[in-house]
Design a protein around this motif. Structure first.
Motif, mmCIF file in Angstrom:
data_model
loop_
_atom_site.group_PDB
_atom_site.id
_atom_site.type_symbol
_atom_site.label_atom_id
_atom_site.label_comp_id
_atom_site.label_asym_id
_atom_site.label_seq_id
_atom_site.Cartn_x
_atom_site.Cartn_y
_atom_site.Cartn_z
ATOM 1 N N THR B 348 28.129 33.564 36.102
ATOM 2 C CA THR B 348 29.346 34.349 35.875
ATOM 3 C C THR B 348 29.331 35.046 34.524
ATOM 4 O O THR B 348 29.683 36.207 34.422
ATOM 5 N N TYR B 352 27.249 38.107 36.345
ATOM 6 C CA TYR B 352 28.359 38.734 37.072
ATOM 7 C C TYR B 352 29.209 39.638 36.175
ATOM 8 O O TYR B 352 29.374 40.822 36.441
ATOM 9 N N ARG B 353 29.707 39.072 35.079
ATOM 10 C CA ARG B 353 30.609 39.847 34.231
ATOM 11 C C ARG B 353 29.912 41.018 33.516
ATOM 12 O O ARG B 353 30.359 42.154 33.629
ATOM 13 N N ASN B 357 30.582 43.144 37.396
ATOM 14 C CA ASN B 357 31.997 43.491 37.369
ATOM 15 C C ASN B 357 32.603 43.114 36.018
ATOM 16 O O ASN B 357 33.029 41.985 35.801
ATOM 17 N N ALA B 360 36.504 41.922 35.827
ATOM 18 C CA ALA B 360 37.010 40.826 36.652
ATOM 19 C C ALA B 360 38.028 39.999 35.866
ATOM 20 O O ALA B 360 37.849 39.743 34.677
ATOM 21 N N SER B 361 39.086 39.592 36.560
ATOM 22 C CA SER B 361 40.082 38.736 35.908
ATOM 23 C C SER B 361 39.500 37.337 35.765
ATOM 24 O O SER B 361 38.539 36.989 36.447
ATOM 25 N N GLU B 363 40.768 34.657 36.737
ATOM 26 C CA GLU B 363 40.935 33.941 37.992
ATOM 27 C C GLU B 363 39.817 34.289 38.971
ATOM 28 O O GLU B 363 39.232 33.432 39.622
ATOM 29 N N ARG B 364 39.524 35.596 39.022
ATOM 30 C CA ARG B 364 38.462 36.041 39.919
ATOM 31 C C ARG B 364 37.126 35.443 39.496
ATOM 32 O O ARG B 364 36.338 34.999 40.328
ATOM 33 N N GLU B 365 36.890 35.407 38.178
ATOM 34 C CA GLU B 365 35.637 34.851 37.674
ATOM 35 C C GLU B 365 35.503 33.382 38.079
ATOM 36 O O GLU B 365 34.432 32.925 38.481
ATOM 37 N N TRP B 367 36.763 31.966 40.659
ATOM 38 C CA TRP B 367 36.435 31.897 42.091
ATOM 39 C C TRP B 367 34.990 32.250 42.368
ATOM 40 O O TRP B 367 34.340 31.603 43.187
ATOM 41 N N VAL B 368 34.505 33.272 41.648
ATOM 42 C CA VAL B 368 33.100 33.647 41.806
ATOM 43 C C VAL B 368 32.206 32.476 41.418
ATOM 44 O O VAL B 368 31.224 32.158 42.107
#
Lengths: 94, 494
Positions: B348, B352-353, B357, B360-361, B363-365, B367-368
């Motif tokens: 993440t 990911y970040r 993305n 990403a919030s 919260e979304r992070e 979940w990822v």
């Protein structure tokens, strides 16, 4: 008292500690002492020695001086009649 | 009846560990630093045991005794040297410096630290990607170990895939629910539990066969070559390259490397360092000697089975054998949940970040991260069903892959002149070369490249040297990039 020079001794000490954790001098030895092959005892004793020396190293502060932490310790050294031409502590960078 | 009891003990133990994780989760805050690093507040005992329990995986618990059984008790020397001494020294050399830098700049992962120092998202993503790549076989190793363990315990009533699936389910649940604090807490319980259980097992087995001297005597009658040091599998090349690749590899393992950041104080690190060799020895001596002694015992170890459960089934009551298997499963779980937790932070924060993305919030992070853990563990589970090698072989492959990262990282930590291009070359080229060696053994239509040369010397050792030469050489030939900032790694001054 030249701390940095004494600190240097730790480098060969560590090299020895790592190198002879393997009982190379007993290569091929097959004696059994107190129920276990003698080279296992060497290893057990050696790791005990490592624990003692690791603890002394950690308390000696040699590491912190080596990476330039606590520059005040070096300052004390020079102030206490050390070499006046001693270079500045390694942590001091422009 | 006994079967139900055995399975009950194993599952009960895993549930207990999960309960501890849930309690830890209750006291957790919802920040990433808390989830991944327990807010950098881990004390000596917990740090020691969480690192210990994380190191203790199927590789140590089953692979180790298996190798000692087949090739002799020298494995104790190899593992003791690399884990007890060389890793301890590296823990200090790499870990202490990383801890100091991490504390100053708030780093959570290795990739983040290097990416920030060299001003390079590419390097950050590269380090994370390489780490996740080699993490995969190691997670798989735990699933293989658990699958084999339950087959051994239940005489095949629980199939291999059943054990592997059980541990996969528990590790996913665990990481998704608990975070670093939970992992560290259960690691401590599991570390203590395993140490006790292995000693009790050793005492039990040794007294059943008539004492240490009798056990060694029987071993030497069956395999006289076990008594003299070296020879057979244990050539000089094998001992030196195994010790070096694994010890350096361990420091770059996401779950171990991330633990370099979690200590509460320098004092914590120092105490852990001094206690480490003793702790390692306390576990390795009984575990590996049982394996070696088994060579002289009238036990029949089937092909592909693990020695430890077989010996225990023979000499200890069924409930105790189940308890040891539970301890070993716990060891694998504590390795796996730490790996998955660290892996998810690498994914993440470093991939990911920054790459996929950026907006990403939180919260979304989160979940990822959780979905990533589940997907990673399930893929590893599927791969584990193919059983691509022995526990030691699979583990060794992963260790060597990580070991190739170590020298460039040490270079970056201690040599200000290191440049971004030097780092990328030093990381990328040896990784590609090693990957080619590993894949050539799997892919059918290309010639298999040798893993060892000249009687046991691992090619990974040569590639480690290459990584150092490339990092230093290319750094000398290139100028530091404008985005790089060597002062990020300074530990003194403002």
């Amino acid at each position: 008292m030249r701390r940095p020079r004494r600190d240097i001794v730790w480098i060969p000490t560590f090299a020895m500690l790592v190198a002879f954790a393997v009982p190379w001098p007993l290569w091929g030895a097959d004696r059994v002492v107190a129920g276990l092959p003698v080279w296992i005892w060497w290893h057990v004793a050696w790791l005990g020695l490592c624990a003692v020396l690791f603890s002394r190293f950690a308390r000696s502060g040699a590491w912190e001086r080596g990476i330039g932490l606590r520059p005040e310790a070096d300052g004390d050294d020079r102030g206490a009649g050390g070499d006046p031409r001693a270079p500045p502590a390694r942590g001091d960078r422009p | 009846m006994t079967l139900g009891l055995s399975l009950g003990i194993v599952v009960g133990y895993l549930l207990l560990a999960l309960a501890v994780g849930l309690v830890a989760y209750r006291v957790s805050e919802t920040t990433a630093e808390d989830y991944y690093l327990a807010s950098r507040s881990i004390g000596t005992v917990v740090l020691l045991f969480t690192t210990f329990a994380t190191l203790l995986s199927a590789f140590t618990f089953f692979g180790g005794p298996n190798l000692a059984y087949l090739a002799g008790p020298e494995w104790l020397i190899v593992m003791g040297t690399l884990d007890g001494v060389l890793f301890a020294v590296l823990w200090y050399a790499i870990g202490y410096k990383q801890w100091l830098i991490g504390n100053r700049n708030g780093y959570v992962t290795l990739g983040e630290m290097l990416g920030d120092r060299f001003g390079s998202t590419g390097l950050r993503a590269l380090v994370a990607g390489v780490s996740l790549l080699w993490l995969f076989p190691y997670v798989m190793l735990q699933q293989m170990g658990a699958g084999e363990a339950l087959v051994g315990l239940t005489d095949g009533v629980v199939p291999y895939w059943g054990g592997a699936a059980l541990i996969t389910a528990f590790m996913i649940l665990y990481v998704v629910l608990a975070g670093m604090r939970g992992v560290a807490w259960t690691d401590t319980i599991q570390g203590l539990f395993m140490l006790s259980v292995v000693w009790i097992a050793a005492v039990w087995v040794v007294s059943a066969v008539g004492g240490v001297g009798a056990a060694t005597g029987a071993m030497l009658d069956a395999r006289p070559e076990f008594g003299n040091f070296g020879g057979g599998t244990y050539s000089v090349g094998f001992i030196v390259s195994t010790a070096i690749t694994i010890a350096f590899g361990v420091t770059m393992f996401p779950q171990i490397n991330q633990r370099f950041f979690v200590a509460k104080s320098g004092e914590t690190l120092k105490r852990s360092f001094a206690l480490w060799p003793v702790l390692v020895l306390l576990l390795f001596v009984p575990a590996f000697m049982i394996g070696a002694w088994a060579a002289g015992m009238p036990v029949d170890v089937p092909e592909g089975a693990n020695v430890l459960p077989v010996v225990l089934n023979e000499y200890a009551p069924a409930w105790f054998a189940a308890l040891v298997i539970a301890g070993a499963m716990a060891a694998m779980m504590s390795s796996s949940d730490s790996m998955l937790l660290s892996g998810s932070s690498y994914f993440t924060r470093d991939l990911y970040r920054p790459v996929i993305n950026a907006d990403a919030s939180a919260e979304r992070e989160a979940w990822v991260a959780r979905l990533g853990v589940a997907a990673f563990a399930l893929l590893a589970f599927i791969a584990s069903l193919f059983r691509p090698g022995t526990l030691i072989e699979v583990g060794d492959t992963a260790f060597s892959g990580f070991a190739l990262l170590a020298l460039p990282v040490i270079c970056a930590l201690y040599w200000e002149r290191t440049t971004r291009t030097g780092m990328i070359a030093g990381v990328l080229v040896p990784q590609l070369a090693y990957l080619a060696v590993v894949l050539s053994a799997v892919v059918g239509f290309v010639p298999t490249l040798p893993r060892t040369v000249l009687g046991g010397w691992d090619v990974a050792l040569g590639l480690m040297a290459l990584s150092a030469v490339l990092t230093v050489g290319v750094s000398l030939l290139t100028a530091p990039s404008a985005e790089g900032d060597a002062s990020r790694f300074a530990v003194a001054g403002d």
